[in-house]
Design an enzyme around this catalytic site. Sequence first.
Site, mmCIF file in Angstrom:
data_model
loop_
_atom_site.group_PDB
_atom_site.id
_atom_site.type_symbol
_atom_site.label_atom_id
_atom_site.label_comp_id
_atom_site.label_asym_id
_atom_site.label_seq_id
_atom_site.Cartn_x
_atom_site.Cartn_y
_atom_site.Cartn_z
ATOM 1 N N ASN A 9 31.308 38.981 39.345
ATOM 2 C CA ASN A 9 31.013 39.443 40.884
ATOM 3 C C ASN A 9 30.367 38.061 41.375
ATOM 4 O O ASN A 9 29.376 37.826 41.091
ATOM 5 C CB ASN A 9 30.028 40.569 40.860
ATOM 6 C CG ASN A 9 29.420 40.987 42.454
ATOM 7 O OD1 ASN A 9 29.952 40.333 43.476
ATOM 8 N ND2 ASN A 9 28.579 41.770 42.314
ATOM 9 N N TRP A 10 31.057 37.418 42.451
ATOM 10 C CA TRP A 10 30.651 36.398 42.836
ATOM 11 C C TRP A 10 29.523 36.538 44.045
ATOM 12 O O TRP A 10 29.035 35.443 44.715
ATOM 13 C CB TRP A 10 31.683 35.546 43.692
ATOM 14 C CG TRP A 10 32.624 34.953 42.836
ATOM 15 C CD1 TRP A 10 32.852 34.832 41.219
ATOM 16 C CD2 TRP A 10 34.029 34.265 42.913
ATOM 17 N NE1 TRP A 10 33.954 34.232 40.680
ATOM 18 C CE2 TRP A 10 34.599 33.963 41.833
ATOM 19 C CE3 TRP A 10 34.727 33.739 44.170
ATOM 20 C CZ2 TRP A 10 35.960 33.048 41.729
ATOM 21 C CZ3 TRP A 10 35.593 33.413 44.246
ATOM 22 C CH2 TRP A 10 36.527 32.969 42.869
ATOM 23 N N LYS A 11 29.494 37.710 44.483
ATOM 24 C CA LYS A 11 28.369 38.112 45.442
ATOM 25 C C LYS A 11 28.802 37.136 46.680
ATOM 26 O O LYS A 11 29.975 36.915 47.092
ATOM 27 C CB LYS A 11 26.753 37.894 44.926
ATOM 28 C CG LYS A 11 26.665 38.664 43.675
ATOM 29 C CD LYS A 11 25.277 38.880 43.371
ATOM 30 C CE LYS A 11 25.272 39.698 41.998
ATOM 31 N NZ LYS A 11 24.043 39.825 41.510
ATOM 32 N N HIS A 94 26.927 49.027 44.217
ATOM 33 C CA HIS A 94 25.859 47.890 43.530
ATOM 34 C C HIS A 94 24.475 48.056 43.951
ATOM 35 O O HIS A 94 24.126 48.462 44.904
ATOM 36 C CB HIS A 94 26.488 46.459 44.062
ATOM 37 C CG HIS A 94 26.019 45.530 42.932
ATOM 38 N ND1 HIS A 94 24.553 44.925 43.306
ATOM 39 C CD2 HIS A 94 26.450 44.704 42.066
ATOM 40 C CE1 HIS A 94 24.390 43.956 42.516
ATOM 41 N NE2 HIS A 94 25.530 43.857 41.625
ATOM 42 N N GLU A 96 22.255 46.088 44.789
ATOM 43 C CA GLU A 96 21.932 45.175 45.825
ATOM 44 C C GLU A 96 22.355 46.022 47.303
ATOM 45 O O GLU A 96 21.591 45.824 48.166
ATOM 46 C CB GLU A 96 22.425 43.925 45.913
ATOM 47 C CG GLU A 96 21.948 42.951 44.757
ATOM 48 C CD GLU A 96 22.569 41.949 44.289
ATOM 49 O OE1 GLU A 96 23.712 41.427 44.681
ATOM 50 O OE2 GLU A 96 22.149 41.277 43.133
ATOM 51 N N GLU A 166 23.955 48.791 34.920
ATOM 52 C CA GLU A 166 23.493 47.466 35.357
ATOM 53 C C GLU A 166 21.839 47.755 35.560
ATOM 54 O O GLU A 166 21.547 48.370 36.736
ATOM 55 C CB GLU A 166 23.642 47.092 36.665
ATOM 56 C CG GLU A 166 25.388 46.631 36.613
ATOM 57 C CD GLU A 166 25.782 45.640 37.548
ATOM 58 O OE1 GLU A 166 26.326 44.341 37.101
ATOM 59 O OE2 GLU A 166 25.612 45.881 38.867
ATOM 60 N N GLY A 172 20.106 39.282 37.784
ATOM 61 C CA GLY A 172 19.661 37.969 38.193
ATOM 62 C C GLY A 172 18.498 37.391 37.766
ATOM 63 O O GLY A 172 17.763 36.485 38.099
ATOM 64 N N SER A 212 22.234 39.851 33.615
ATOM 65 C CA SER A 212 22.247 38.731 32.984
ATOM 66 C C SER A 212 23.010 38.437 31.701
ATOM 67 O O SER A 212 22.480 37.920 30.455
ATOM 68 C CB SER A 212 20.749 38.376 32.682
ATOM 69 O OG SER A 212 19.764 38.379 33.694
ATOM 70 N N GLY A 233 27.310 38.507 37.163
ATOM 71 C CA GLY A 233 27.018 37.919 38.458
ATOM 72 C C GLY A 233 27.016 36.469 38.164
ATOM 73 O O GLY A 233 28.152 35.800 38.165
ATOM 74 N N GLY A 234 25.758 35.898 38.118
ATOM 75 C CA GLY A 234 25.475 34.484 38.093
ATOM 76 C C GLY A 234 26.586 33.628 37.195
ATOM 77 O O GLY A 234 27.086 32.666 37.475
#
Length: 250
Positions: A9-11, A94, A96, A166, A172, A212, A233-234
């Site tokens: 997920n590049w966000k 998600h 977020e 998640e 993150g 993470s 993510g990251g």
Amino acid sequence: MRKTIAAGNWKMNLDFDEGRQLFHALTKLGHDDKATEVILAPPAPYLSLLGYTNTSSVHFAAQNCHHEDAGAYTGEWSARMLASLNIKHCIVGHSERRAQYGETNKQIAQKTQQCYAHGIRPILCCGETLAEREAGDHFNIVTEQINAVLKTIEAKQIRTLIIAYEPVWAIGTGVTASAAQAQEMHSFIRKSIASSYDRELAEQVHILYGGSVKPDNAKELFSLPDVDGGLVGGASLDYESFKGIIEAAI
Ligand code: PEP
């Protein structure tokens, strides 16, 4: 036998050229698509531009879709539109989106229905905050988030559902759930589906872990009996680290 899924997920990260280079580099890895599914969720404006075709070994997901089919919703896009671009997956719920945009379980259920109505496989995110875990509420929160969706879709649709557990406290933050915590929740989710429907159906649902995930913890997480891969993510923004995660999924 469930495939292992490595989903990135590049966000709201990477400019178009950076994204294109990363996507093309990942398509050259040559993983076996029958055993391992690699999915990327780039920012929405790139979905039709990255040169993606359905024959690619790397599949695309949208990071979100609207809960309505069409209408006066400036800045939004629908599952119908994603389907018209041949997008086969969409992340819904998600944390977020829940926290920053106030998305409710009801809207997330509607988004999931929209996905199924247009032949898109939803990646339904769930997970508790740190306060909820510390209060011992994590199983209740996850049950509520998942059941809000399951009760609105048909059993045959549940077979193709991808759930991403998640824990919000792991997203993150660099803090990963321990293998025991991840397996405990994933097994709980699968058992709940088995008791509401049946074991055979529950065995088909993919349950990804997110929070993470890194190349050095992916192998241990992905080898757990009820963890079918990761939503990342990251670490999906960098070729070497996402490659390491894909290799852990092979
Ligand atoms: C995510 O946002 O879905 C996620 C898992 O992020 P990260 O891997 O950066 O924790």
